[in-house]
Scaffold this motif. Structure first.
Motif, PDB file in Angstrom:
ATOM      1  N   LYS A 197      -2.976  32.516   8.843  1.00  0.00           N
ATOM      2  CA  LYS A 197      -3.417  33.461  10.072  1.00  0.00           C
ATOM      3  C   LYS A 197      -4.439  34.461   9.229  1.00  0.00           C
ATOM      4  N   SER A 198      -3.783  35.100   8.154  1.00  0.00           N
ATOM      5  CA  SER A 198      -4.781  36.093   7.417  1.00  0.00           C
ATOM      6  C   SER A 198      -6.116  35.587   7.000  1.00  0.00           C
ATOM      7  N   LEU A 199      -5.988  34.332   6.452  1.00  0.00           N
ATOM      8  CA  LEU A 199      -7.374  33.968   5.866  1.00  0.00           C
ATOM      9  C   LEU A 199      -8.169  33.095   6.740  1.00  0.00           C
ATOM     10  N   GLU A 200      -7.790  33.135   7.776  1.00  0.00           N
ATOM     11  CA  GLU A 200      -8.642  32.233   9.184  1.00  0.00           C
ATOM     12  C   GLU A 200      -9.926  32.776   9.201  1.00  0.00           C
ATOM     13  N   GLY A 201     -10.786  31.800   8.998  1.00  0.00           N
ATOM     14  CA  GLY A 201     -12.494  32.144   8.788  1.00  0.00           C
ATOM     15  C   GLY A 201     -12.848  32.546   7.511  1.00  0.00           C
ATOM     16  N   LEU A 202     -11.939  32.681   6.563  1.00  0.00           N
ATOM     17  CA  LEU A 202     -12.525  33.068   5.085  1.00  0.00           C
ATOM     18  C   LEU A 202     -12.210  32.013   4.241  1.00  0.00           C
ATOM     19  N   ALA A 203     -11.179  31.400   4.330  1.00  0.00           N
ATOM     20  CA  ALA A 203     -10.851  30.121   3.501  1.00  0.00           C
ATOM     21  C   ALA A 203      -9.736  29.436   4.140  1.00  0.00           C
ATOM     22  N   LYS A 204      -9.709  27.933   3.543  1.00  0.00           N
ATOM     23  CA  LYS A 204      -9.024  26.929   4.048  1.00  0.00           C
ATOM     24  C   LYS A 204      -7.374  27.283   3.448  1.00  0.00           C
ATOM     25  N   VAL A 205      -6.316  26.899   4.376  1.00  0.00           N
ATOM     26  CA  VAL A 205      -4.933  26.959   4.047  1.00  0.00           C
ATOM     27  C   VAL A 205      -4.531  25.592   4.398  1.00  0.00           C
ATOM     28  N   ALA A 206      -4.214  24.738   3.489  1.00  0.00           N
ATOM     29  CA  ALA A 206      -4.047  23.349   3.974  1.00  0.00           C
ATOM     30  C   ALA A 206      -2.801  22.982   3.325  1.00  0.00           C
ATOM     31  N   ALA A 207      -2.265  21.881   3.816  1.00  0.00           N
ATOM     32  CA  ALA A 207      -0.731  21.020   3.319  1.00  0.00           C
ATOM     33  C   ALA A 207      -1.082  19.529   3.356  1.00  0.00           C
ATOM     34  N   VAL A 208      -0.352  18.841   2.296  1.00  0.00           N
ATOM     35  CA  VAL A 208      -0.514  17.529   2.269  1.00  0.00           C
ATOM     36  C   VAL A 208       1.120  17.104   2.109  1.00  0.00           C
ATOM     37  N   ASN A 209       1.588  16.003   3.078  1.00  0.00           N
ATOM     38  CA  ASN A 209       2.956  15.701   3.040  1.00  0.00           C
ATOM     39  C   ASN A 209       2.876  14.761   2.217  1.00  0.00           C
ATOM     40  N   CYS A 210       3.422  14.753   0.944  1.00  0.00           N
ATOM     41  CA  CYS A 210       3.721  13.790   0.022  1.00  0.00           C
ATOM     42  C   CYS A 210       4.555  12.636   0.149  1.00  0.00           C
ATOM     43  N   ASP A 211       5.316  12.891   1.126  1.00  0.00           N
ATOM     44  CA  ASP A 211       6.514  11.921   1.965  1.00  0.00           C
ATOM     45  C   ASP A 211       5.916  10.768   2.503  1.00  0.00           C
ATOM     46  N   GLU A 212       4.756  11.084   2.908  1.00  0.00           N
ATOM     47  CA  GLU A 212       3.891   9.782   3.622  1.00  0.00           C
ATOM     48  C   GLU A 212       3.392   8.781   2.750  1.00  0.00           C
ATOM     49  N   ASP A 213       3.637   7.668   2.837  1.00  0.00           N
ATOM     50  CA  ASP A 213       3.275   6.476   1.942  1.00  0.00           C
ATOM     51  C   ASP A 213       1.672   6.666   1.574  1.00  0.00           C
ATOM     52  N   GLU A 214       1.043   6.933   2.853  1.00  0.00           N
ATOM     53  CA  GLU A 214      -0.517   6.868   2.526  1.00  0.00           C
ATOM     54  C   GLU A 214      -0.915   8.113   1.933  1.00  0.00           C
ATOM     55  N   ASN A 215      -0.024   9.364   1.778  1.00  0.00           N
ATOM     56  CA  ASN A 215      -0.527  10.279   0.956  1.00  0.00           C
ATOM     57  C   ASN A 215      -0.049  10.268  -0.400  1.00  0.00           C
ATOM     58  N   LYS A 216       0.807   9.582  -0.874  1.00  0.00           N
ATOM     59  CA  LYS A 216       1.534   9.516  -2.096  1.00  0.00           C
ATOM     60  C   LYS A 216       0.405   9.319  -3.301  1.00  0.00           C
ATOM     61  N   PRO A 217      -0.801   8.138  -3.225  1.00  0.00           N
ATOM     62  CA  PRO A 217      -1.568   8.241  -4.266  1.00  0.00           C
ATOM     63  C   PRO A 217      -2.282   9.624  -4.413  1.00  0.00           C
ATOM     64  N   LEU A 218      -2.630  10.287  -3.511  1.00  0.00           N
ATOM     65  CA  LEU A 218      -3.233  11.558  -3.524  1.00  0.00           C
ATOM     66  C   LEU A 218      -2.648  12.535  -4.192  1.00  0.00           C
ATOM     67  N   CYS A 219      -1.236  12.485  -3.723  1.00  0.00           N
ATOM     68  CA  CYS A 219      -0.540  13.519  -4.439  1.00  0.00           C
ATOM     69  C   CYS A 219      -0.216  13.180  -6.099  1.00  0.00           C
ATOM     70  N   GLY A 220      -0.186  11.787  -6.476  1.00  0.00           N
ATOM     71  CA  GLY A 220      -0.179  11.467  -7.745  1.00  0.00           C
ATOM     72  C   GLY A 220      -1.435  12.008  -8.560  1.00  0.00           C
ATOM     73  N   GLN A 221      -2.614  11.428  -7.925  1.00  0.00           N
ATOM     74  CA  GLN A 221      -3.707  12.079  -8.526  1.00  0.00           C
ATOM     75  C   GLN A 221      -3.993  13.274  -8.726  1.00  0.00           C
ATOM     76  N   MET A 222      -3.285  14.089  -7.848  1.00  0.00           N
ATOM     77  CA  MET A 222      -3.347  15.616  -8.023  1.00  0.00           C
ATOM     78  C   MET A 222      -2.434  15.993  -9.059  1.00  0.00           C
ATOM     79  N   GLY A 223      -1.533  15.273  -9.750  1.00  0.00           N
ATOM     80  CA  GLY A 223      -0.615  15.695 -10.581  1.00  0.00           C
ATOM     81  C   GLY A 223       0.673  16.404 -10.203  1.00  0.00           C
ATOM     82  N   VAL A 224       0.976  16.157  -8.819  1.00  0.00           N
ATOM     83  CA  VAL A 224       2.099  16.716  -8.186  1.00  0.00           C
ATOM     84  C   VAL A 224       3.612  16.179  -8.996  1.00  0.00           C
TER      85      VAL A 224
END
Length: 457
Positions: free
Chosen positions: A72-99
């Motif tokens: 809420k504080s960063l709205e319009g200034l920067a992005k605050v995002a989240a990736v659910n690594c428990d979802e199968d489709e996101n696991k390759p991305l999480c691995g690529q990011m070194g999680v």
């Protein structure tokens, strides 16, 4: 069964029930998936912080309120995002990011080449304030700082639209930096200080801050009369140029089922080659208060150290963090002292090129109490931040507010005003500056070389 294998098995068993994720559709946190990570984060002109999490992770659940507050504080200034690594489709991305554990936070800063951002691990405290400060510090600055000398040449260099903020401050705010990013390539933004009298008089500026739009060509300047907030300022500037498109959180819809998104052939081939993430939660994780990994600031633990470094007639400007008393040498410092030390350490590293020395003065330095008394700092148990200049005989006190405390940006603004020679200074009381001691014959370091380490600002 080893603990980490047990956790991994538990994660897989709970994964299906938790696929919905931690954040709802109404959350201010931008929910990102493998198929839109590149367009929303990697290829964005804006800085982002991304949390890689699992819904069953208790640490992630504890972080959620602070993370949403930061969003809420960063709205319009920067992005605050989240990736659910428990979802199968996101696991390759999480691995690529070194999680390798949950939650993992990474700050993504736009690089020189589109789609090639700089990714940094966030190592700070997991509080809304610490997250906001860290992200704001990474917002790129495309704002041109102007003076009377280059004002005319910049405004008349071409007929493209421009906007100028007339301000009393020397630093560029996150708000102005974010606007420059929104209009990157379409409208140039500049900033000029109130002391540049020729430019101020030329455009008839009478109050600060004032935003002026130069539409281009022979069109007359337009003075903005609204609030200094992102949305109205964006609308005002949009009459001269359209901001760059960048998908917003409100335009995204979370998919209800796994695997419902279709990837392009190119994306799919890239993801199958990505390693699978090792997503185990270790007992060593400390989600609420992870210490800030900033360079340690030099400590002046004896009266002699303090005097020789900052309190001689030849000493230049020093920034001193006077630390409070503790019950014992091993006692933990209070939160405000920790914040002050983290900020001073970060600025010491950031301003190293300016040869501005930062020091901490612990309570074990017996002269610390004397110095506080001489300067009229009566609350001996509190944390104080001061600047002293023995050569010029002045000192300045940083006054913390309930809102800012010892935050990086508040202290940096204070230091910036000192570097620019602005703001009221107080005369050092008699007795603070000590007379030069006879140089040790064995010390062959020239006096001029010693002085250079405390160059006048």
């Amino acid at each position: 069964m080893p603990a980490h294998l047990h956790l991994a098995l538990l994660a897989s068993l709970l994964g299906g029930a938790s696929a919905a994720g931690l954040y709802t559709k109404s959350s201010p946190v931008l929910q990102v998936e493998t198929n839109n990570y590149d367009s929303l984060i990697a290829k964005s002109n804006h800085t982002s912080i991304v949390e890689f999490y699992a819904p069953w992770c208790g640490h992630c659940q504890n972080l959620k309120p602070a993370y949403e507050k930061a969003a809420k504080s960063l709205e319009g200034l920067a992005k605050v995002a989240a990736v659910n690594c428990d979802e199968d489709e996101n696991k390759p991305l999480c691995g690529q990011m070194g999680v390798q554990g949950f939650p993992t936070l990474k700050i993504v800063v736009p690089g020189k080449k589109p789609g090639k951002p700089r990714v940094e691990d966030y190592q700070g405290q997991r509080s809304a304030k610490a997250i906001v400060d860290a992200v704001v510090d990474k917002i790129p600055n495309h704002v041109k700082k102007l003076t009377d000398k280059d004002f005319d040449s910049w405004t008349t260099a071409d007929e493209s639209p421009k906007a100028i903020l007339f301000t009393e401050k020397g630093t560029t705010s996150a708000l102005l930096r974010s606007l420059a990013i929104d209009f990157l390539g379409g409208l140039q933004l500049g900033q000029i200080r109130s002391k540049e009298s020729e430019a101020v008089e030329k455009l008839g500026i009478t109050s600060f801050p004032t935003l002026v739009l130069l539409p281009g060509g022979e069109a007359d300047p337009i003075i903005y009369e609204g609030e200094m907030k992102k949305k109205p300022m964006l609308e005002f500037l949009s009459q001269a140029a359209q901001p760059n498109p960048d998908p917003a959180p409100s335009s995204l819809k979370k998919k209800k089922a796994k695997g419902s998104s279709k990837l392009t052939e190119k994306d799919s081939s890239q993801q199958t080659e990505s390693p699978k993430p090792n997503v185990e939660v270790t007992e060593e994780e400390k989600p609420v208060a992870v210490p800030v990994k900033a360079p340690e600031v030099s400590e002046l633990s004896t009266p002699e150290d303090l005097e020789s470094a900052c309190l001689t007639p030849k000493s230049g400007t020093c920034i001193l963090a006077l630390l409070p008393e503790t019950q014992s040498p091993d006692s933990e410092l209070p939160d405000d002292a920790k914040e002050a030390l983290a900020t001073v350490s970060e600025l010491s590293h950031k301003l190293a090129a300016h040869r501005l020395p930062f020091y901490s003065v612990p309570s074990i330095n017996s002269y610390s109490k004397v110095l506080r008394s001489q300067l009229g700092l009566l609350e001996e148990s509190g944390t104080e931040l001061i600047a002293v200049n023995g050569r010029r005989g002045w000192w300045r006190h940083y006054t913390q507010t309930e809102k800012d405390g010892f935050s990086l940006h508040a202290v940096e603004n204070w230091v910036d005003s000192i570097r620019l020679g602005e703001g009221a200074k107080s005369k050092l009381p008699e007795g603070v500056i000590v007379e030069d001691k006879q140089q040790d014959p064995e010390d062959e370091t020239p006096a001029e070389e010693k002085e250079a380490t405390h160059d006048e600002l």
